[in-house]
Design a protein around this motif. Structure first.
Motif, PDB file in Angstrom:
ATOM      1  N   ILE A 142      -3.124  -1.730  34.970  1.00  0.00           N
ATOM      2  CA  ILE A 142      -3.056  -3.174  34.716  1.00  0.00           C
ATOM      3  C   ILE A 142      -3.672  -3.502  33.358  1.00  0.00           C
ATOM      4  N   ASP A 143      -4.778  -2.834  33.012  1.00  0.00           N
ATOM      5  CA  ASP A 143      -5.409  -3.072  31.714  1.00  0.00           C
ATOM      6  C   ASP A 143      -4.462  -2.722  30.576  1.00  0.00           C
ATOM      7  N   VAL A 144      -3.756  -1.610  30.720  1.00  0.00           N
ATOM      8  CA  VAL A 144      -2.862  -1.166  29.638  1.00  0.00           C
ATOM      9  C   VAL A 144      -1.639  -2.063  29.540  1.00  0.00           C
ATOM     10  N   ALA A 145      -1.030  -2.345  30.692  1.00  0.00           N
ATOM     11  CA  ALA A 145       0.186  -3.165  30.685  1.00  0.00           C
ATOM     12  C   ALA A 145      -0.078  -4.577  30.178  1.00  0.00           C
ATOM     13  N   SER A 146      -1.259  -5.104  30.499  1.00  0.00           N
ATOM     14  CA  SER A 146      -1.589  -6.486  30.111  1.00  0.00           C
ATOM     15  C   SER A 146      -2.344  -6.559  28.799  1.00  0.00           C
ATOM     16  N   GLN A 147      -2.711  -5.388  28.249  1.00  0.00           N
ATOM     17  CA  GLN A 147      -3.485  -5.332  26.998  1.00  0.00           C
ATOM     18  C   GLN A 147      -4.727  -6.213  27.101  1.00  0.00           C
ATOM     19  N   THR A 148      -5.515  -5.969  28.151  1.00  0.00           N
ATOM     20  CA  THR A 148      -6.748  -6.719  28.335  1.00  0.00           C
ATOM     21  C   THR A 148      -7.745  -6.337  27.238  1.00  0.00           C
ATOM     22  N   ALA A 149      -8.855  -7.069  27.186  1.00  0.00           N
ATOM     23  CA  ALA A 149      -9.868  -6.810  26.157  1.00  0.00           C
ATOM     24  C   ALA A 149     -10.395  -5.389  26.232  1.00  0.00           C
ATOM     25  N   LEU A 150     -10.373  -4.807  27.428  1.00  0.00           N
ATOM     26  CA  LEU A 150     -10.896  -3.449  27.599  1.00  0.00           C
ATOM     27  C   LEU A 150     -10.149  -2.435  26.738  1.00  0.00           C
TER      28      LEU A 150
END
Length: 324
Positions: A142-150
């Motif tokens: 989810i972090d990668v697909a959504s390009q979150t701040a993480l």
């Protein structure tokens, strides 16, 4: 032999060693879930799991046999223990157990630099007893697909760039397009590293641990369906020893399409010395095999890759053509 397929460097180990897998990933990525899955599915393997935070391991009470300080003994022969004063002392404790484990998994804390752990395990004395087989990084898709701040965090990126195999977690919460986007995002950071889109497919697949059956003398390939991933595997045997340089060229050629390889190897330069081949992602190690491997002086290897990417028939043809 230790080789990074980019550099081609080789180092032959001198003694049989227990394979060690490093499992890393940022906080909440799903490392503990993956390790629990390993413990419950690999009932016929003696696994040792080292974790930084023992309390974080949620193990089904039915699996627990006894608890002794920082060691949790499981009914299937596996053990879990916390990282004690230092990594080396913990490994020495595990290696002294009788019988020894078949494999060791080290779960790093979410804020660990995986390259530091890789360097720690490169100690030449330790390597003779516990050899690094690969660095696995669990990444929240989810972090990668959504390009979150993480995804902009330098440590998060270091963990990916220092790994040999990426396992995407939380893919059950994404559609096919988002999963593909996550895979592409990983590839942009770590080019040729294999990416698994499920945390419990390849790593709980029998081929991840097992070499070809010693009674199996026929080379063959087959397709295996496991959960949401489909894999093709090649089981390859040869009675005569192999030329190391020629074998390495074939492995380097196919490394980008392979997820896992393991087995017993005999080389023309030492035809009576059985060697243990282990490959996770792009990392290949060759060291001395257990003494019992000498009972059957034949090369027996298993290779596994994702269907549509790995061509087992082509690899079989290349291996069959190898000189002795």
């Amino acid at each position: 032999m230790t080789t990074d397929t980019a550099s081609g460097s080789i180092n032959l180990a001198e003694a049989a060693a227990i394979p060690v897998q490093i499992v890393g990933g940022f906080l909440g990525a799903g490392k503990t879930t993956l390790l629990n899955r390993l413990i419950t599915t690999q009932q016929d393997r003696r696994l040792a799991i080292i974790v930084n935070d023992f309390g974080a391991i949620d193990i089904d009470g039915l699996l627990v046999e006894r608890r002794e300080e920082d060691i949790l003994a499981l009914k299937n022969g596996c053990i879990c223990c916390s990282l004690q004063s230092d990594l080396f002392s913990t490994l020495r404790m595990i290696l002294s157990r009788n019988p020894p484990p078949d494999a060791i998994f080290i779960e790093c804390s979410g804020v660990s630099r995986l390259d530091d752990m890789r360097q720690a395990l490169a100690d030449p004395v330790l390597w003779r007893h516990a050899a690094l087989d690969g660095v696995i990084c669990v990444v929240n898709a989810i972090d990668v697909a959504s390009q979150t701040a993480l995804t902009h965090d330098p440590l998060w990126r270091e963990q990916i760039q220092s790994s040999d195999l990426i396992v995407l977690s939380h893919t059950d919460e994404l559609d096919a397009d988002a999963i593909s986007h996550a895979e592409a995002g990983i590839k942009s950071l770590r080019g040729a590293v294999p990416v698994l889109t499920s945390a419990d497919t390849l790593l709980t697949h029998a081929a991840f641990f097992s070499p070809v059956d010693s009674d199996e003398k026929i080379s063959r390939f087959r397709a295996n369906s496991d959960a949401r991933e489909e894999f093709s595997s090649l089981e390859w045997c040869r009675e005569t020893p192999l030329d190391l340089a020629a074998f390495q060229r074939v492995i380097e050629q196919y490394a980008v399409t392979l997820l896992r390889a393991k087995g017993i190897l005999y080389l023309a330069s030492a035809p009576h010395r059985p060697l243990l081949l282990q490959m996770t992602g792009t990392r290949v190690t060759i060291g001395s095999a257990p003494d019992k491997a000498a009972a059957d002086p034949a090369t027996r290897l298993v290779f596994i890759g994702r269907q549509g990417v790995f061509d087992p028939a082509a690899l079989k043809t290349a291996l069959d053509a190898l000189p002795s």
